[in-house]
Scaffold this active site. Sequence first.
Site, PDB file in Angstrom:
ATOM      1  N   ASP A 224     -10.915   2.483   2.071  1.00 62.14           N
ATOM      2  CA  ASP A 224     -10.317   2.331   3.965  1.00 62.14           C
ATOM      3  C   ASP A 224     -11.287   3.088   4.778  1.00 62.14           C
ATOM      4  O   ASP A 224     -11.995   2.383   5.670  1.00 62.14           O
ATOM      5  CB  ASP A 224      -9.672   2.563   4.377  1.00 62.14           C
TER       6      ASP A 224
ATOM      7  N   LYS B  83       0.797  -1.554   0.135  1.00 58.77           N
ATOM      8  CA  LYS B  83       0.086  -0.091  -0.506  1.00 58.77           C
ATOM      9  C   LYS B  83       0.933   2.024  -0.098  1.00 58.77           C
ATOM     10  O   LYS B  83       0.377   2.569  -0.805  1.00 58.77           O
ATOM     11  CB  LYS B  83      -0.807   0.194   1.472  1.00 58.77           C
TER      12      LYS B  83
END
Length: 282
Positions: free
Chosen positions: A101, A65
């Site tokens: 997220d 990420k």
Amino acid sequence: MKKAFVVGHPIKHSRSPLIHGHWLKQYGIEGSYERIDVAPADFGEFLKTFPERGFVGGNVTIPHKEAACLGVDRRTKRAERLGAVNTLWREDGLIWGDNTDVLGFMAHLDRSLGQGWEEAVDTALIVGAGGAARAIVAGLQDRGIPRLLVINRTLPKAEELVRDLRDDGPSSLQALPWGDIDAALATAGLVVNTTSLGMAGQPPLDLDLGISPDGAVVADIVYVPLRTPLLAAAEARGLRTVDGLGMLLHQAVPGFARWFGVTPEVTPELRALIVADLEGRS
Ligand code: ATR
């Protein structure tokens, strides 16, 4: 036919293909979503070449990420703020990255607790200071929760999180040493576990919820098992609980919409499908 992926290392336990596969079928879209295992040394090359390999985009998971955030041509403000990208696509010849997220966690809280829940929360306690904690702090800042406490086994990591995010919203944001956990619990109307404690094979996150205010909410981002020891303890204490699966389901929505052109719904059927898989029933 549009092709998307989830890239990580390891990747075989990712449930994302089940989620996107369900939506592709439900909406009758001709497309695919596949797992791709890419080692860290090869990730830069993968990021640059996925369009040539016929993909419209995909998800990025552990451990890529941060590398994805650094490697994309353009990133959203949200991704920039968190230093992490979990969703990729191509636009005007450029590779873009976003972090969904935050939206995933907040959408799940809204669904579980009802819109407006934040009005009753003055203090939230975030346990842990990794990437997931950053996303959750950012989401709670955006909702204007007045006081956010971040507690972590390794205090300097919580202090670093606070330094990086403190100017991003009106909330007061404070790092606390692990020893202050009981004092923090006594004031927190929302407690969120962002650590891996409570995951199958790990010790539980053992909090003294007896001192939590009545009406507090306890949320966990761990979803294997779905009912973590922390959530079971919160239920036994009569507190409201929010499990970790919803964040996973809701974070998938923006990516699917971008790649396949339909905004999908997180339905009870989808949830049941993933629960059955987690429990080894499918
Ligand atoms: P992610 O990006 O998924 O949030 P991470 O960056 O590895 O994952 O963060 C994991 C979090 O779980 C950290 O806050 C970590 O605490 P440390 O910073 O002290 O390592 C926390 N964590 C993991 N195992 C733990 C344990 N046994 N006790 C307390 N905290 C733990």
